[in-house]
Design a protein around this motif. Structure first.
Motif, PDB file in Angstrom:
ATOM      1  N   ALA A   1      18.252 -24.825   8.786  1.00 23.18           N
ATOM      2  CA  ALA A   1      17.648 -25.907   8.018  1.00 23.18           C
ATOM      3  C   ALA A   1      17.906 -25.675   6.534  1.00 23.18           C
ATOM      4  CB  ALA A   1      16.147 -25.993   8.287  1.00 23.18           C
ATOM      5  N   ARG A   2      17.975 -26.759   5.791  1.00 27.05           N
ATOM      6  CA  ARG A   2      18.127 -26.700   4.344  1.00 27.05           C
ATOM      7  C   ARG A   2      17.167 -27.684   3.710  1.00 27.05           C
ATOM      8  NH1 ARG A   2      22.750 -24.836   1.894  1.00 27.05           N
ATOM      9  NH2 ARG A   2      21.422 -24.977   0.035  1.00 27.05           N
ATOM     10  N   LEU A   3      16.787 -27.400   2.469  1.00 27.37           N
ATOM     11  CA  LEU A   3      15.906 -28.278   1.703  1.00 27.37           C
ATOM     12  C   LEU A   3      16.740 -29.021   0.671  1.00 27.37           C
ATOM     13  CD1 LEU A   3      12.881 -29.042   1.197  1.00 27.37           C
ATOM     14  CD2 LEU A   3      12.846 -27.223  -0.526  1.00 27.37           C
TER      15      LEU A   3
ATOM     16  N   SER B   1      15.374 -21.091  -0.047  1.00 30.26           N
ATOM     17  CA  SER B   1      14.508 -22.075   0.608  1.00 30.26           C
ATOM     18  C   SER B   1      15.041 -22.437   1.990  1.00 30.26           C
ATOM     19  CB  SER B   1      14.360 -23.330  -0.257  1.00 30.26           C
ATOM     20  OG  SER B   1      15.594 -24.018  -0.395  1.00 30.26           O
ATOM     21  N   GLY B   2      16.365 -22.515   2.131  1.00 32.58           N
ATOM     22  CA  GLY B   2      16.941 -22.785   3.435  1.00 32.58           C
ATOM     23  C   GLY B   2      16.693 -21.656   4.419  1.00 32.58           C
TER      24      GLY B   2
ATOM     25  N   ILE C   1      13.953 -32.027   4.542  1.00 28.72           N
ATOM     26  CA  ILE C   1      14.599 -30.940   5.272  1.00 28.72           C
ATOM     27  C   ILE C   1      15.705 -31.536   6.128  1.00 28.72           C
ATOM     28  CG2 ILE C   1      14.235 -29.052   6.906  1.00 28.72           C
ATOM     29  CD1 ILE C   1      11.235 -29.170   6.020  1.00 28.72           C
TER      30      ILE C   1
ATOM     31  N   LEU D   1      12.993 -21.870   5.498  1.00 30.42           N
ATOM     32  CA  LEU D   1      12.767 -22.943   6.465  1.00 30.42           C
ATOM     33  C   LEU D   1      13.391 -22.626   7.818  1.00 30.42           C
ATOM     34  CD1 LEU D   1      13.393 -25.978   4.105  1.00 30.42           C
ATOM     35  CD2 LEU D   1      11.221 -25.437   5.228  1.00 30.42           C
TER      36      LEU D   1
END
Length: 275
Positions: free
Chosen positions: A127-129, A115-116, A47, A119
């Motif tokens: 946040a980013r994955l 996904s970001g 992350i 999160l």
């Protein structure tokens, strides 16, 4: 730094842990494949913040309550108060960029926008994955490794090992015992002698060989209880560790390994000292 040499010829591999996403919950396994980068699937996801800097449980202890499980060509993410989310492994043609771990650049591919968003809602910050594919060759610190030794998104080395006796000694000095998962090992060895692993230089588990490269230095991440996602109010167990495990390189607990062969490890496998 020298310690009494200790080895139990009946040593066994008692636990195997995988961390699919850096700083998130441990996944206990019965077996795991060892690859050059470490356990297959270990810390291949991470992350990052809005600027691409890595986010860990040091800043966001609630990450230890985020469970990631390999599923269907990707991951299933679960966390308190959040609906489950499946994240596919991003294709190499998708957005690849440079992210940062300990102020050093690492190539990574960004996972889905969803996904970001997921999160960001959970952490309350942008946040980013990201994912590390097989083309990325992140070199292990050459001071302790060979050229071509690689690692995923772990802080520094492919695998971390800890002996059960080391934790038992620590717990004997604590008012409230702590779990093995506080220390995020990949491999736990069933041995009574505290810190026997400090003296090892090469081991084999089943037919897989490892260099025991370096002591694992510890920070306040060990003060996060993975069952609650909260830091201790009294600075434990790091405070106690510091009192008897401080050396020139820092407070150490466990050892970093570099694989020298590949294969499958299973709980209960024999552990042999090679050097």
């Amino acid at each position: 730094m020298r310690f009494p040499r200790a080895f139990d010829p009946a040593m066994k591999l008692s636990d195997v842990y995988l961390y699919p996403v850096k700083s998130c919950a441990a996944l206990a396994l019965e077996e795991a494949r060892v690859e050059a980068r470490g356990l297959a699937g270990d810390r291949r996801w991470m992350i990052v913040d809005a600027d691409g800097r890595f986010i860990t449980g040091r800043q966001f202890p609630e990450l230890t309550l985020l469970h990631a499980r390999p599923a269907g060509g990707g991951l299933t993410l679960d966390a308190p108060g959040m609906a489950s989310l499946h994240v596919a492994i991003p294709a190499p043609s998708e957005r690849t960029d440079v992210v940062e771990i300990w102020k050093k650049p690492v190539a990574a591919t960004f996972a889905s926008i969803e996904s970001g968003e997921w999160l960001s809602r959970y952490l309350g910050t942008v946040a980013r994955l990201v994912y590390m594919d097989d083309t990325v060759q992140r070199q292990v610190d050459p001071a302790f490794a060979r050229e071509g030794d690689i690692v995923g998104f772990a802080d520094s080395f492919p695998i971390m090992l800890l002996g059960r006796g080391s934790l038992e000694l620590l717990n004997s000095r604590l008012e409230v015992p702590v779990s093995m998962t506080r220390f995020r090992p990949n491999l736990v060895i069933d041995i009574d002698t505290p810190h026997a692993e400090d003296e090892w230089t090469r081991i084999a588990i089943r037919d897989v060989e490892f260099d025991v490269a370096k002591p694992c230095t510890r920070c306040n991440f060990v003060n996060v209880d993975p069952s609650t996602g909260r830091k201790s109010h009294d600075g434990q167990p790091l405070k106690t560790l510091t009192a008897y495990r401080r050396f020139d390189i820092g407070v150490t607990f466990g050892r970093h390994l570099i694989p020298r062969s590949t294969g499958v490890l299973r709980r209960g496998d024999e552990v042999r000292l090679l050097a």
